[in-house]
Design a protein around this motif. Structure first.
Motif, PDB file in Angstrom:
ATOM      1  N   ARG A  43       0.836  -1.210   0.000  1.00 64.34           N
ATOM      2  CA  ARG A  43       0.000   0.000   0.000  1.00 64.34           C
ATOM      3  C   ARG A  43       0.866   1.254   0.000  1.00 64.34           C
ATOM      4  NH1 ARG A  43      -2.763  -2.932   4.374  1.00 64.34           N
ATOM      5  NH2 ARG A  43      -4.338  -4.191   3.337  1.00 64.34           N
ATOM      6  N   LEU A  58      -7.539  -0.857  -2.653  1.00 67.20           N
ATOM      7  CA  LEU A  58      -8.315  -2.063  -2.945  1.00 67.20           C
ATOM      8  C   LEU A  58      -7.408  -3.275  -2.804  1.00 67.20           C
ATOM      9  CD1 LEU A  58     -11.143  -3.079  -3.907  1.00 67.20           C
ATOM     10  CD2 LEU A  58     -10.165  -3.173  -6.202  1.00 67.20           C
ATOM     11  N   ASP A  59      -7.706  -4.124  -1.829  1.00 70.78           N
ATOM     12  CA  ASP A  59      -6.925  -5.346  -1.644  1.00 70.78           C
ATOM     13  C   ASP A  59      -7.251  -6.348  -2.741  1.00 70.78           C
ATOM     14  OD1 ASP A  59      -5.695  -4.318   0.580  1.00 70.78           O
ATOM     15  OD2 ASP A  59      -6.845  -5.485   2.034  1.00 70.78           O
ATOM     16  N   ASP A  62     -10.664  -8.294  -2.926  1.00 70.14           N
ATOM     17  CA  ASP A  62     -11.926  -7.576  -2.881  1.00 70.14           C
ATOM     18  C   ASP A  62     -12.350  -7.019  -4.239  1.00 70.14           C
ATOM     19  OD1 ASP A  62     -11.764  -8.132  -0.168  1.00 70.14           O
ATOM     20  OD2 ASP A  62     -10.802  -6.225   0.292  1.00 70.14           O
ATOM     21  N   MET A  64     -14.361  -3.701  -5.933  1.00 72.31           N
ATOM     22  CA  MET A  64     -14.918  -2.370  -5.759  1.00 72.31           C
ATOM     23  C   MET A  64     -16.279  -2.284  -6.442  1.00 72.31           C
ATOM     24  SD  MET A  64     -13.229   1.261  -7.016  1.00 72.31           S
ATOM     25  CE  MET A  64     -11.661   0.888  -6.242  1.00 72.31           C
ATOM     26  N   GLN A  89     -19.052  -2.713   3.831  1.00 70.44           N
ATOM     27  CA  GLN A  89     -18.564  -3.867   3.080  1.00 70.44           C
ATOM     28  C   GLN A  89     -19.650  -4.937   3.055  1.00 70.44           C
ATOM     29  OE1 GLN A  89     -15.675  -6.357   5.225  1.00 70.44           O
ATOM     30  NE2 GLN A  89     -15.952  -5.031   7.024  1.00 70.44           N
ATOM     31  N   SER A 118      -9.989  -1.467   1.695  1.00 76.89           N
ATOM     32  CA  SER A 118     -10.778  -1.494   0.470  1.00 76.89           C
ATOM     33  C   SER A 118     -12.056  -0.660   0.540  1.00 76.89           C
ATOM     34  CB  SER A 118     -11.136  -2.938   0.110  1.00 76.89           C
ATOM     35  OG  SER A 118      -9.971  -3.673  -0.207  1.00 76.89           O
ATOM     36  N   VAL A 164     -17.790  -1.893  -1.284  1.00 76.84           N
ATOM     37  CA  VAL A 164     -16.884  -2.976  -1.668  1.00 76.84           C
ATOM     38  C   VAL A 164     -17.480  -4.333  -1.292  1.00 76.84           C
ATOM     39  CG1 VAL A 164     -15.582  -2.974   0.511  1.00 76.84           C
ATOM     40  CG2 VAL A 164     -14.454  -3.716  -1.581  1.00 76.84           C
ATOM     41  N   ARG A 166     -16.228  -7.802  -0.039  1.00 74.61           N
ATOM     42  CA  ARG A 166     -15.035  -8.330   0.620  1.00 74.61           C
ATOM     43  C   ARG A 166     -15.074  -9.842   0.626  1.00 74.61           C
ATOM     44  NH1 ARG A 166     -13.812  -8.403   6.827  1.00 74.61           N
ATOM     45  NH2 ARG A 166     -11.705  -9.212   6.818  1.00 74.61           N
TER      46      ARG A 166
END
Length: 197
Positions: A43, A58-59, A62, A64, A89, A118, A164, A166
């Motif tokens: 990050r 945004l991991d 996940d 968006m 989420q 995220s 998001v 997750r």
């Protein structure tokens, strides 16, 4: 619903073909490879290379939601005193598709406040003021950073809408975080009662 300035993918020493996939979209996505150093380091690298005023994280697990950037950026634009916008989420399991999740009868029970990277849109100036994510932590770096920033005067707002999807699976880092992670989130939420909603 709002065009982004740029898309950066930090490849944290992956072995799953990420680089080949991103390279196929080199005209739209900038790839930032690095030796494996963990989520916080990835990050931080992305933030250093980003050129925009707002940073949306945004991991890899996940997804968006389409209106995320538009909704969160509008809240930041309308509230210059706010540093971070969070959203909700929606949890989904490995093997479920986004359309299955959207059509799910138990969507409300899957929805949680999004105290995770995220679900956050963050002003660049927030990192300049409060520093980078702690790279010595493999789990909980975002909530640790948020708590420290909040104690130093950082203000956040929470949109009561999902931003998001997750993904939850056995190898998720957050699944192994234990009660300490949940307690930290609870402390942030309690301390943030005075923040704008």
């Amino acid at each position: 619903s709002r065009k982004v300035d740029e898309i950066l993918v930090v490849d944290d020493g992956s072995t799953d073909g990420t680089v080949r996939i991103v390279e196929r979209h080199a005209d739209k996505i900038k790839l930032l490879p690095q030796a494996h150093a963990g989520p916080a380091a990835a990050r931080n690298r992305g933030i250093r290379f980003a050129s925009g005023e707002h940073i949306a994280l945004l991991d890899a697990d996940d997804i968006m939601l389409p209106d995320r950037i538009g909704l969160q950026a509008a809240r930041l634009d309308d509230n210059p005193e706010i540093d971070i916008i969070l959203g909700n989420q929606i949890l989904f399991r490995q093997g479920e598709t986004p359309s299955e999740v959207a059509a799910s009868a138990d969507i409300r029970s899957r929805t949680r406040p999004g105290f995770l990277p995220s679900a956050a849109l963050i002003r660049r100036s927030t990192f300049e003021t409060h520093g980078a994510f702690p790279e010595d932590q493999q789990i909980g770096d975002f909530v640790q950073w948020l708590k420290k920033a909040q104690q130093a005067g950082c203000r956040y707002s929470v949109l009561d809408v999902p931003v998001v999807l997750r993904r939850v699976h056995q190898s998720s880092l957050s699944r192994s975080a234990g009660p300490g992670y949940a307690n930290l989130v609870a402390a942030i939420r309690k301390q943030g009662k005075g923040n704008l909603r």
